[in-house]
Motif scaffolding. Sequence first.
Motif, PDB file in Angstrom:
ATOM      1  N   PRO A 160       1.741  11.303 -17.430  1.00 38.09           N
ATOM      2  CA  PRO A 160       1.916  12.246 -16.317  1.00 38.09           C
ATOM      3  C   PRO A 160       3.252  12.982 -16.433  1.00 38.09           C
ATOM      4  O   PRO A 160       4.223  12.444 -16.968  1.00 38.09           O
ATOM      5  N   LEU A 161       3.273  14.201 -15.932  1.00 38.63           N
ATOM      6  CA  LEU A 161       4.510  14.972 -15.903  1.00 38.63           C
ATOM      7  C   LEU A 161       5.432  14.472 -14.793  1.00 38.63           C
ATOM      8  O   LEU A 161       6.649  14.499 -14.929  1.00 38.63           O
ATOM      9  N   SER A 162       4.841  14.042 -13.678  1.00 44.89           N
ATOM     10  CA  SER A 162       5.600  13.428 -12.594  1.00 44.89           C
ATOM     11  C   SER A 162       4.655  12.550 -11.784  1.00 44.89           C
ATOM     12  O   SER A 162       3.443  12.779 -11.753  1.00 44.89           O
ATOM     13  N   PHE A 163       5.222  11.532 -11.129  1.00 43.56           N
ATOM     14  CA  PHE A 163       4.401  10.536 -10.450  1.00 43.56           C
ATOM     15  C   PHE A 163       5.229   9.799  -9.401  1.00 43.56           C
ATOM     16  O   PHE A 163       6.388   9.492  -9.615  1.00 43.56           O
ATOM     17  N   ASP A 164       4.604   9.509  -8.251  1.00 41.74           N
ATOM     18  CA  ASP A 164       5.212   8.666  -7.214  1.00 41.74           C
ATOM     19  C   ASP A 164       4.075   7.961  -6.484  1.00 41.74           C
ATOM     20  O   ASP A 164       3.127   8.606  -6.039  1.00 41.74           O
ATOM     21  N   ALA A 176       0.858  -1.179   0.000  1.00 40.59           N
ATOM     22  CA  ALA A 176       0.000   0.000   0.000  1.00 40.59           C
ATOM     23  C   ALA A 176       0.895   1.230   0.000  1.00 40.59           C
ATOM     24  O   ALA A 176       2.099   1.137   0.270  1.00 40.59           O
ATOM     25  N   GLY A 177       0.297   2.385  -0.282  1.00 43.12           N
ATOM     26  CA  GLY A 177       1.069   3.613  -0.237  1.00 43.12           C
ATOM     27  C   GLY A 177       0.224   4.823  -0.588  1.00 43.12           C
ATOM     28  O   GLY A 177      -0.899   4.693  -1.078  1.00 43.12           O
ATOM     29  N   LEU A 178       0.769   5.992  -0.312  1.00 43.40           N
ATOM     30  CA  LEU A 178       0.198   7.226  -0.822  1.00 43.40           C
ATOM     31  C   LEU A 178       0.660   7.367  -2.263  1.00 43.40           C
ATOM     32  O   LEU A 178       1.633   6.736  -2.676  1.00 43.40           O
ATOM     33  N   TRP A 179      -0.019   8.210  -3.026  1.00 43.65           N
ATOM     34  CA  TRP A 179       0.458   8.491  -4.369  1.00 43.65           C
ATOM     35  C   TRP A 179       0.087   9.916  -4.760  1.00 43.65           C
ATOM     36  O   TRP A 179      -0.847  10.499  -4.239  1.00 43.65           O
ATOM     37  N   LEU A 180       0.890  10.453  -5.672  1.00 42.44           N
ATOM     38  CA  LEU A 180       0.703  11.811  -6.180  1.00 42.44           C
ATOM     39  C   LEU A 180       1.115  11.820  -7.647  1.00 42.44           C
ATOM     40  O   LEU A 180       2.159  11.280  -8.001  1.00 42.44           O
ATOM     41  N   ARG A 181       0.256  12.420  -8.478  1.00 39.82           N
ATOM     42  CA  ARG A 181       0.534  12.506  -9.912  1.00 39.82           C
ATOM     43  C   ARG A 181       0.281  13.935 -10.376  1.00 39.82           C
ATOM     44  O   ARG A 181      -0.725  14.541 -10.009  1.00 39.82           O
ATOM     45  N   VAL A 182       1.175  14.447 -11.208  1.00 41.26           N
ATOM     46  CA  VAL A 182       1.031  15.766 -11.816  1.00 41.26           C
ATOM     47  C   VAL A 182       0.706  15.547 -13.290  1.00 41.26           C
ATOM     48  O   VAL A 182       1.487  14.910 -14.012  1.00 41.26           O
ATOM     49  N   VAL A 231       6.158  20.540  -9.905  1.00 40.86           N
ATOM     50  CA  VAL A 231       4.962  20.832 -10.695  1.00 40.86           C
ATOM     51  C   VAL A 231       5.392  21.792 -11.804  1.00 40.86           C
ATOM     52  O   VAL A 231       5.533  22.990 -11.573  1.00 40.86           O
ATOM     53  N   PRO A 232       5.621  21.263 -13.007  1.00 44.20           N
ATOM     54  CA  PRO A 232       6.067  22.126 -14.110  1.00 44.20           C
ATOM     55  C   PRO A 232       5.012  23.165 -14.493  1.00 44.20           C
ATOM     56  O   PRO A 232       3.826  23.023 -14.170  1.00 44.20           O
ATOM     57  N   GLN A 233       5.447  24.178 -15.213  1.00 41.08           N
ATOM     58  CA  GLN A 233       4.557  25.266 -15.636  1.00 41.08           C
ATOM     59  C   GLN A 233       3.412  24.782 -16.527  1.00 41.08           C
ATOM     60  O   GLN A 233       2.362  25.408 -16.583  1.00 41.08           O
ATOM     61  N   ASN A 234       3.598  23.656 -17.210  1.00 41.49           N
ATOM     62  CA  ASN A 234       2.561  23.158 -18.122  1.00 41.49           C
ATOM     63  C   ASN A 234       1.634  22.140 -17.457  1.00 41.49           C
ATOM     64  O   ASN A 234       0.860  21.467 -18.128  1.00 41.49           O
ATOM     65  N   ALA A 235       1.670  22.051 -16.135  1.00 42.00           N
ATOM     66  CA  ALA A 235       0.773  21.138 -15.413  1.00 42.00           C
ATOM     67  C   ALA A 235      -0.646  21.688 -15.417  1.00 42.00           C
ATOM     68  O   ALA A 235      -0.861  22.896 -15.390  1.00 42.00           O
ATOM     69  N   SER A 236      -1.628  20.775 -15.430  1.00 46.31           N
ATOM     70  CA  SER A 236      -3.026  21.202 -15.415  1.00 46.31           C
ATOM     71  C   SER A 236      -3.771  20.763 -14.162  1.00 46.31           C
ATOM     72  O   SER A 236      -4.708  21.424 -13.747  1.00 46.31           O
ATOM     73  N   LYS A 237      -3.377  19.624 -13.570  1.00 50.48           N
ATOM     74  CA  LYS A 237      -4.049  19.172 -12.351  1.00 50.48           C
ATOM     75  C   LYS A 237      -3.146  18.249 -11.553  1.00 50.48           C
ATOM     76  O   LYS A 237      -2.165  17.709 -12.050  1.00 50.48           O
ATOM     77  N   LEU A 238      -3.525  18.098 -10.283  1.00 51.00           N
ATOM     78  CA  LEU A 238      -2.890  17.136  -9.382  1.00 51.00           C
ATOM     79  C   LEU A 238      -3.918  16.062  -9.071  1.00 51.00           C
ATOM     80  O   LEU A 238      -5.094  16.361  -8.858  1.00 51.00           O
ATOM     81  N   ALA A 239      -3.471  14.825  -9.040  1.00 49.63           N
ATOM     82  CA  ALA A 239      -4.301  13.706  -8.599  1.00 49.63           C
ATOM     83  C   ALA A 239      -3.531  13.048  -7.463  1.00 49.63           C
ATOM     84  O   ALA A 239      -2.305  12.913  -7.527  1.00 49.63           O
TER      85      ALA A 239
END
Length: 167
Positions: free
Chosen positions: A111-115, A97-103, A137-145
């Motif tokens: 995705p622009l970045s993901f963990d 299990a884990g937390l996750w974050l995606r840009v 979070v790059p300048q061209n990012a649109s959302k965070l999940a």
Amino acid sequence: MKKSLFFSIVILGAAVLFFSFIKSVSWFKAGNKPNSYEMGIINGEGINGSKAASIKSIESRIKGFGTFMQQCNSELFLGKRIKLTGYVKSQNVKSWAGLWLRVDQSESMQPLSFDNMHDRPIKGTTDWTKYEITLDVPQNASKLAYGALLSGTGQIWFDNFGFDIID
């Protein structure tokens, strides 16, 4: 007013606006096997006896994962490095299990970045533990999940999600 003090006040204001936005956004189920899990908010299960979110397997064998997640606009964080923190408690987690974050970038499947903490998984039975994910979070990012996920069987509870901007 000094430039650094002004910048700190602006960041603090942005954080307050963001956290008020987070509280108004609903959690939803996702993953490649979301119906193999019960997911929801449980009263009295949080760190301090408050509410906590939970993912619990409802099948004895699951080849896949479920996630309880949220999404938000990334506008306040463009060009910044952010840290997602959250607390997780686990019971009988067989796989991980884990937390996750995606840009995400608008109109892109990549995705622009993901963990997702796959390289530092939560397993077995654990007490409340603080975890962190840091991404740019790059300048061209649109959302965070973001959210928590459970692969295989077991149960996790998660609480006190928050974002910080890192200098």
